[in-house]
Design an enzyme around this catalytic site. Sequence first.
Site, mmCIF file in Angstrom:
data_model
loop_
_atom_site.group_PDB
_atom_site.id
_atom_site.type_symbol
_atom_site.label_atom_id
_atom_site.label_comp_id
_atom_site.label_asym_id
_atom_site.label_seq_id
_atom_site.Cartn_x
_atom_site.Cartn_y
_atom_site.Cartn_z
ATOM 1 C CB SER A 120 -0.927 -0.005 1.214
ATOM 2 O OG SER A 120 -0.168 -0.166 2.386
ATOM 3 C CG ASP A 170 7.194 -3.298 -2.773
ATOM 4 O OD1 ASP A 170 7.302 -4.471 -3.156
ATOM 5 O OD2 ASP A 170 7.439 -2.932 -1.615
#
Length: 376
Positions: A120, A170
């Site tokens: 996230s 990521d």
Amino acid sequence: MNRFSEEFGREPAGRWAAPGRVNLIGEHVDYADGLCLPFAIAQRTVVLAAGRDDTTLRLRSVSERDTVEIDLDEVGQGSPAGWGGYAAGVLWALREGGHPVRGLDLLVTDTVPLGAGLSSSAAVECATALAADDLFGLGLGGSPEGRRELAAACVRAENEVVGAATGGMDQAAALLATAGHALLLDTHDGSTRQVPFDPADAGLQVLVIDTKVRHHLADGQYGNRRAAVEKAAATLGLPSLRGATLDQLGGLDAELARRARHTITEIARVEQVVALLDAGLVTEIGPLLDASHASLAGDYEVSCDELDLACTTARAAGALGARMVGGGFGGSAIALVPVARADVVAGAVRAAFEAAGLREPDLIDAVPSPAAARLE
Ligand code: GLA
């Protein structure tokens, strides 16, 4: 009135979204010059933004109580603390890179599930980067080379402003992934290749099992593992463990040797999975996922009871393979499951968690999805 105008007294100039990611394989090697194979998922973080003429970032998230106001001239190591550092750090890094970026009004609406190990934080960084790219006309979001530069700014934000020593997997996944593919990222030179990965096409599903636990030791342990593999490489007189072989590890102390063995064997497993996917043999990657988990749990010691339980239960109920994903010590595991067995596996995992007195895990179908983009 919409949330943005309620908060900032003006209309947003647009909406940008960046996805979370699941790493198919290649765990804890992106800071060791290794190979990893993440894919973007459909769960995403959405930001609404409008540019400003000054250096103020006003930041609001529907999941946080307060609006944060930050002067970009005051951003630096460890400052601002808290979640504002991700967005502020990205604008700071772009400015440091010589880009004409000013302040923003930014509202975070939807988010990738927080704390689930689905990145996230990278999603909020990458959505912010893309908004800044559009609003200040940087021209980076339209090409893979430009997106690599945006990803690098996001990594800098995380490493230098937030102070998390993470690798670049990521951010690369969020900005460079494509639907129906996993992204082979070579962190030695930053190069990427789209590898066909369409589980549904093979009658399979990647089931994410979010254990909803996050063990306290996680943060320090991440930096500690990174330091260990860097020390192992230095002891062997190598710039990194990329290209090192198992028979070179004899001189290392036992713990360093185990950490290094994970790095070396995990990079080899990524190569094997890529070869299988290139050959259209997705149903055969399961044992490599299992071996990755065993190595992360045994040699690297970043798993935990809940992740181990998720994996063993999923396998026993018919998953072809299962492994923890992300940093470890909680967060999520993935299981590669024949669609026809998906309900049985999900039921078995829920029952096992209940029997162990654990919270009910969240189960998500992870579908290889597109990278960050401007919406409409
Ligand atoms: C976290 C980090 C990544 C990567 C993984 C482990 O998600 O943000 O850079 O190191 O852990 O593979």
